[in-house]
Scaffold this motif. Structure first.
Motif, PDB file in Angstrom:
ATOM      1  N   ARG A   7     -17.756  44.112  25.530  1.00 20.60           N
ATOM      2  CA  ARG A   7     -16.326  43.879  25.775  1.00 20.60           C
ATOM      3  C   ARG A   7     -15.887  42.710  24.908  1.00 20.60           C
ATOM      4  O   ARG A   7     -16.486  41.619  24.969  1.00 20.60           O
ATOM      5  N   LEU A   8     -14.904  42.933  24.107  1.00 16.68           N
ATOM      6  CA  LEU A   8     -14.505  41.899  23.138  1.00 16.68           C
ATOM      7  C   LEU A   8     -13.023  42.041  22.846  1.00 16.68           C
ATOM      8  O   LEU A   8     -12.549  43.142  22.558  1.00 16.68           O
ATOM      9  N   ASN A   9     -12.295  40.941  22.927  1.00 15.06           N
ATOM     10  CA  ASN A   9     -10.881  40.959  22.525  1.00 15.06           C
ATOM     11  C   ASN A   9     -10.682  39.830  21.525  1.00 15.06           C
ATOM     12  O   ASN A   9     -10.861  38.652  21.838  1.00 15.06           O
ATOM     13  N   ILE A  10     -10.322  40.206  20.326  1.00 17.58           N
ATOM     14  CA  ILE A  10     -10.266  39.245  19.231  1.00 17.58           C
ATOM     15  C   ILE A  10      -9.163  38.199  19.450  1.00 17.58           C
ATOM     16  O   ILE A  10      -9.285  37.047  19.020  1.00 17.58           O
ATOM     17  N   GLY A  11      -8.113  38.595  20.165  1.00 18.24           N
ATOM     18  CA  GLY A  11      -7.043  37.630  20.474  1.00 18.24           C
ATOM     19  C   GLY A  11      -7.585  36.485  21.319  1.00 18.24           C
ATOM     20  O   GLY A  11      -7.241  35.312  21.122  1.00 18.24           O
ATOM     21  N   VAL A  12      -8.451  36.823  22.271  1.00 16.10           N
ATOM     22  CA  VAL A  12      -9.062  35.799  23.133  1.00 16.10           C
ATOM     23  C   VAL A  12     -10.095  35.005  22.341  1.00 16.10           C
ATOM     24  O   VAL A  12     -10.161  33.771  22.418  1.00 16.10           O
ATOM     25  N   MET A  18     -11.967  29.513  21.753  1.00 13.04           N
ATOM     26  CA  MET A  18     -12.120  28.317  20.920  1.00 13.04           C
ATOM     27  C   MET A  18     -11.833  27.058  21.738  1.00 13.04           C
ATOM     28  O   MET A  18     -12.486  26.027  21.552  1.00 13.04           O
ATOM     29  N   VAL A  19     -10.871  27.168  22.656  1.00 14.50           N
ATOM     30  CA  VAL A  19     -10.589  26.025  23.547  1.00 14.50           C
ATOM     31  C   VAL A  19     -11.821  25.792  24.411  1.00 14.50           C
ATOM     32  O   VAL A  19     -12.291  24.646  24.559  1.00 14.50           O
ATOM     33  N   ALA A  20     -12.361  26.878  24.975  1.00 12.49           N
ATOM     34  CA  ALA A  20     -13.548  26.750  25.836  1.00 12.49           C
ATOM     35  C   ALA A  20     -14.718  26.137  25.064  1.00 12.49           C
ATOM     36  O   ALA A  20     -15.565  25.456  25.643  1.00 12.49           O
ATOM     37  N   ARG A  21     -14.759  26.351  23.752  1.00  9.07           N
ATOM     38  CA  ARG A  21     -15.855  25.784  22.951  1.00  9.07           C
ATOM     39  C   ARG A  21     -15.562  24.353  22.499  1.00  9.07           C
ATOM     40  O   ARG A  21     -16.250  23.816  21.648  1.00  9.07           O
ATOM     41  N   HIS A  23     -12.603  23.091  21.065  1.00 14.27           N
ATOM     42  CA  HIS A  23     -11.720  22.856  19.916  1.00 14.27           C
ATOM     43  C   HIS A  23     -10.261  22.647  20.311  1.00 14.27           C
ATOM     44  O   HIS A  23      -9.386  22.574  19.437  1.00 14.27           O
ATOM     45  N   GLY A  24      -9.977  22.590  21.632  1.00 13.08           N
ATOM     46  CA  GLY A  24      -8.594  22.585  22.129  1.00 13.08           C
ATOM     47  C   GLY A  24      -7.658  21.614  21.429  1.00 13.08           C
ATOM     48  O   GLY A  24      -6.504  21.947  21.147  1.00 13.08           O
ATOM     49  N   ASP A  25      -8.134  20.402  21.137  1.00 16.66           N
ATOM     50  CA  ASP A  25      -7.237  19.390  20.565  1.00 16.66           C
ATOM     51  C   ASP A  25      -7.177  19.424  19.042  1.00 16.66           C
ATOM     52  O   ASP A  25      -6.438  18.651  18.426  1.00 16.66           O
ATOM     53  N   ARG A  26      -7.964  20.264  18.438  1.00 14.48           N
ATOM     54  CA  ARG A  26      -7.942  20.317  16.964  1.00 14.48           C
ATOM     55  C   ARG A  26      -6.733  21.114  16.496  1.00 14.48           C
ATOM     56  O   ARG A  26      -6.262  22.025  17.183  1.00 14.48           O
ATOM     57  N   VAL A  27      -6.246  20.785  15.289  1.00 19.34           N
ATOM     58  CA  VAL A  27      -5.094  21.517  14.745  1.00 19.34           C
ATOM     59  C   VAL A  27      -5.566  22.901  14.273  1.00 19.34           C
ATOM     60  O   VAL A  27      -6.542  23.014  13.538  1.00 19.34           O
ATOM     61  N   ALA A  28      -4.843  23.925  14.723  1.00 20.48           N
ATOM     62  CA  ALA A  28      -5.182  25.297  14.323  1.00 20.48           C
ATOM     63  C   ALA A  28      -4.255  25.771  13.205  1.00 20.48           C
ATOM     64  O   ALA A  28      -4.707  26.305  12.194  1.00 20.48           O
ATOM     65  N   ILE A  30      -0.640  25.080  10.753  1.00 18.48           N
ATOM     66  CA  ILE A  30       0.381  24.173  10.224  1.00 18.48           C
ATOM     67  C   ILE A  30       1.385  25.034   9.467  1.00 18.48           C
ATOM     68  O   ILE A  30       0.980  25.874   8.658  1.00 18.48           O
ATOM     69  N   GLY A  31       2.666  24.859   9.762  1.00 22.34           N
ATOM     70  CA  GLY A  31       3.651  25.654   9.021  1.00 22.34           C
ATOM     71  C   GLY A  31       5.032  25.430   9.577  1.00 22.34           C
ATOM     72  O   GLY A  31       5.191  25.067  10.752  1.00 22.34           O
ATOM     73  N   ASN A  32       6.036  25.622   8.733  1.00 19.73           N
ATOM     74  CA  ASN A  32       7.427  25.412   9.123  1.00 19.73           C
ATOM     75  C   ASN A  32       7.630  24.086   9.858  1.00 19.73           C
ATOM     76  O   ASN A  32       8.308  24.017  10.888  1.00 19.73           O
ATOM     77  N   GLY A  33       6.995  23.061   9.318  1.00 24.15           N
ATOM     78  CA  GLY A  33       7.216  21.716   9.809  1.00 24.15           C
ATOM     79  C   GLY A  33       6.529  21.372  11.122  1.00 24.15           C
ATOM     80  O   GLY A  33       6.775  20.311  11.697  1.00 24.15           O
ATOM     81  N   ARG A  34       5.681  22.241  11.620  1.00 25.77           N
ATOM     82  CA  ARG A  34       4.996  21.962  12.894  1.00 25.77           C
ATOM     83  C   ARG A  34       3.491  22.142  12.764  1.00 25.77           C
ATOM     84  O   ARG A  34       3.019  22.902  11.931  1.00 25.77           O
ATOM     85  N   ARG A  35       2.772  21.479  13.685  1.00 24.65           N
ATOM     86  CA  ARG A  35       1.334  21.708  13.818  1.00 24.65           C
ATOM     87  C   ARG A  35       1.075  22.237  15.218  1.00 24.65           C
ATOM     88  O   ARG A  35       1.711  21.749  16.164  1.00 24.65           O
ATOM     89  N   ARG A  36       0.183  23.171  15.359  1.00 23.73           N
ATOM     90  CA  ARG A  36      -0.192  23.685  16.685  1.00 23.73           C
ATOM     91  C   ARG A  36      -1.686  23.484  16.867  1.00 23.73           C
ATOM     92  O   ARG A  36      -2.454  23.880  15.981  1.00 23.73           O
ATOM     93  N   THR A  37      -2.068  22.925  18.009  1.00 23.27           N
ATOM     94  CA  THR A  37      -3.496  22.807  18.291  1.00 23.27           C
ATOM     95  C   THR A  37      -4.007  24.146  18.833  1.00 23.27           C
ATOM     96  O   THR A  37      -3.221  25.029  19.180  1.00 23.27           O
ATOM     97  N   TYR A  38      -5.324  24.232  18.965  1.00 22.32           N
ATOM     98  CA  TYR A  38      -5.907  25.460  19.538  1.00 22.32           C
ATOM     99  C   TYR A  38      -5.425  25.673  20.970  1.00 22.32           C
ATOM    100  O   TYR A  38      -5.169  26.815  21.378  1.00 22.32           O
ATOM    101  N   LYS A  39      -5.269  24.581  21.746  1.00 23.69           N
ATOM    102  CA  LYS A  39      -4.803  24.745  23.136  1.00 23.69           C
ATOM    103  C   LYS A  39      -3.364  25.257  23.129  1.00 23.69           C
ATOM    104  O   LYS A  39      -3.011  26.178  23.887  1.00 23.69           O
ATOM    105  N   GLU A  40      -2.549  24.686  22.256  1.00 19.77           N
ATOM    106  CA  GLU A  40      -1.150  25.146  22.183  1.00 19.77           C
ATOM    107  C   GLU A  40      -1.076  26.611  21.748  1.00 19.77           C
ATOM    108  O   GLU A  40      -0.261  27.387  22.252  1.00 19.77           O
ATOM    109  N   LEU A  41      -1.951  26.977  20.822  1.00 15.32           N
ATOM    110  CA  LEU A  41      -1.942  28.365  20.343  1.00 15.32           C
ATOM    111  C   LEU A  41      -2.383  29.318  21.462  1.00 15.32           C
ATOM    112  O   LEU A  41      -1.805  30.398  21.650  1.00 15.32           O
ATOM    113  N   ALA A  42      -3.392  28.899  22.222  1.00 14.99           N
ATOM    114  CA  ALA A  42      -3.864  29.744  23.338  1.00 14.99           C
ATOM    115  C   ALA A  42      -2.733  29.938  24.354  1.00 14.99           C
ATOM    116  O   ALA A  42      -2.443  31.064  24.777  1.00 14.99           O
TER     117      ALA A  42
END
Ligand code: 3SK
Length: 509
Positions: A7-12, A18-21, A23-28, A30-42
């Motif tokens: 069972r595998l879902n690539i979106g997860v 990645m948050v569970a591993r 990486h939550g606070d790392r930047v995932a 960057i674009g259009n003047g913003r940065r999103r971390t892995y937690k924000e992306l999740a």
């Protein structure tokens, strides 16, 4: 070799996992003047997935078209649709209603998620489509000023992703359709991890400290891999540019100290010239070149200026990503390298038999990520015994290295000689006056065909008879004289697809 859970879902995998591993606070992204971390992306993708399932009624297996330029919102919408169990078709902003209609019909697409700045063509397509019923806008500028974003803001940040299997189709990649009707290739959830754990890990050695930059559209699997899957799989960051002209890429490389670039040789030539003017591209540790064959002079000059190899590789939408590549510790000029782990390559003749080493034939490739066309008779023509017969002519040398000769339709038969157009192009490109060129065969009564070169000049040169003669003599002195272009046309720009591939067939018209 590539062993993934059933069972595998690539979106997860690329967000919550990645948050569970850690990486939550790392930047995932960057674009259009913003940065999103892995937690924000999740969180963002979970909210969006709620909208798709709860409000739009998306069911597992529904096909969703995404229409956008490269930006973080496009990545988020792709991952959200995947979490919702949909099969995604990413498309390029330049496509018109007619082209979108062909894709919608072929893939029987029910939903379209579209950057609100690009709504017109998809709305036109939806008006007459028997399949496409729901078109919803999202805000690519990240101001959350569109229906999908407004609905998402109301949703929880937890979402139980659809329990997809590793061999369920996640993505349909459409070939760019430079000729003929478009073909779609099916890719499973596991394929998306394989290209990361194979090519990106083993060839590029991606780490969380990497920052990616590049020009290929996310709608093209070269871009989706290089600018979304590879960084997200390893906790690295991707910079996404809506307009990835070489000057914009240079600015991003200098600003963010980007470490890995994905683009085509033409852009690398501009970067080399920019280095002459003082551009600082020293942060790049990996420069991947694909999409067009890498001319030896560009490869040589890159090594001379950076001390590092440029990694030429070949991929295909059919195989999802790069399957033959040079390596940091094993690279050569005018050579595409050796197969990536998991892939096999051979050269076959017209009858499908393996060609002797050193002879030109068709490149055939076999590997875990392809090749499966969606409902297409061409499967039996292009896939034999699991081997995808590509449209490229190659040789394999005695040591197993693969060398590009031509696209099969780039071979020019002139007075009994087989002339590879790209070889003539490489010769022309090593002349200072030539910025870009494309060589095609032009029908000729006496010779069958003659070599015709279309040349875009570098700044400061004028296209006249004297220069044409100089270039002809230069080619004669560089490669076998019979290959010289009997016709030289100076033009302002070469016709290209949205992905930057030269459309040589248009020069034949
Ligand atoms: O070279 C290509 O055309 C290609 C296509 C898909 C994925 C990757 C690459 C390099």
């Amino acid at each position: 070799r590539f062993d993934y859970p059933d069972r595998l879902n690539i979106g997860v995998e690329l967000t919550d996992a990645m948050v569970a591993r850690g990486h939550g606070d790392r930047v995932a992204l960057i674009g259009n003047g913003r940065r999103r971390t892995y937690k924000e992306l999740a969180d963002w993708t979970n909210r969006l997935a709620h909208v798709l399932v709860d409000d739009l009624g998306v069911k597992p297996g529904n096909r969703i078209l995404i229409r956008s330029a490269n930006n973080p919102a496009m990545v988020a919408v792709w991952l959200a649709a995947t979490k919702a169990g949909a099969v995604v078709v990413n498309t390029m902003p330049l496509l018109r209603a007619g082209e979108l209609g062909q894709i919608v019909d072929k893939a029987q697409i029910e939903f379209a998620l579209c950057d609100t700045r690009l709504m017109d063509e998809i709305a036109t397509c939806a008006k007459t489509s028997q399949y496409l019923k729901t078109v919803v806008g999202f805000d690519g500028t990240l101001n959350h000023d569109a229906e999908l974003d407004r609905l998402a803001l109301e949703k929880p940040v937890q979402f139980d992703a659809v329990d997809t299997g590793r061999d369920d189709v996640a993505l349909l990649g459409f070939t760019s359709g430079t000729t003929g009707s478009p073909k779609a290739t099916m890719h499973f959830h596991r394929d998306i991890l394989i290209i990361a754990d194979g090519y990106a890990k083993e060839v590029l050695n991606v780490t969380p400290d990497d920052i990616f930059v590049g020009s290929p559209p996310l709608a093209f699997t070269f871009g989706l891999g290089g600018l979304a899957v590879f960084p997200l799989r390893f906790g690295a960051a991707a910079t996404l540019l809506e307009s990835a002209s070489p000057p914009n890429m240079i600015e991003i490389i200098e600003t963010y100290r980007a470490t890995v670039s994905f683009t085509a040789p033409t852009a690398y030539r501009v970067m080399l010239r920019a280095m002459d003017e003082g551009a600082d591209l020293s942060s790049l540790r990996a420069a991947v070149s694909a999409g067009e064959t890498l001319p030896a002079p560009v490869y040589d000059e890159w090594i001379e200026k950076t001390g590092k190899p440029m990694l030429d590789g070949i991929g295909a939408t059919e195989m999802l990503h790069i399957f033959i590549s040079n390596r940091f510790d094993d690279h050569r000029p005018a050579c595409t390298g050796k197969p990536v782990t998991g892939y096999e390559a051979k050269i076959v003749d017209e009858d499908g038999a393996e060609a002797p080493r050193g002879t030109v034939g068709r490149l055939a490739v076999r590997g875990p990520t392809g090749c499966r066309y969606l409902a297409d008779d061409r499967q039996v023509k292009y896939v034999l015994d699991g081997w995808n017969i590509t449209g490229d002519a190659f040789t394999m040398d005695e040591d197993g290295y693969l060398h590009f000769a031509a696209r099969n339709d780039d071979m020019i038969l002139s007075s009994g000689y087989n002339i590879a157009g790209p070889e003539v192009e490489a010769a022309l490109l090593s002349h200072d006056a030539v910025a870009e060129c494309a060589v095609v065969g032009q029908p000729d009564e006496d010779r069958g065909a003659v070599v015709a070169a279309h040349v875009v000049l570098s700044e400061g040169h004028t296209g006249d008879e004297v220069l044409a003669k100089t270039l002809q003599d230069f080619v004669k002195a560089t490669i076998a004289p019979y290959k010289y272009p009997r016709i030289i046309r100076f033009i302002d720009a070469l016709p290209k697809t949205e992905t930057g591939k030269i459309q040589r067939f248009r020069l034949k018209d």
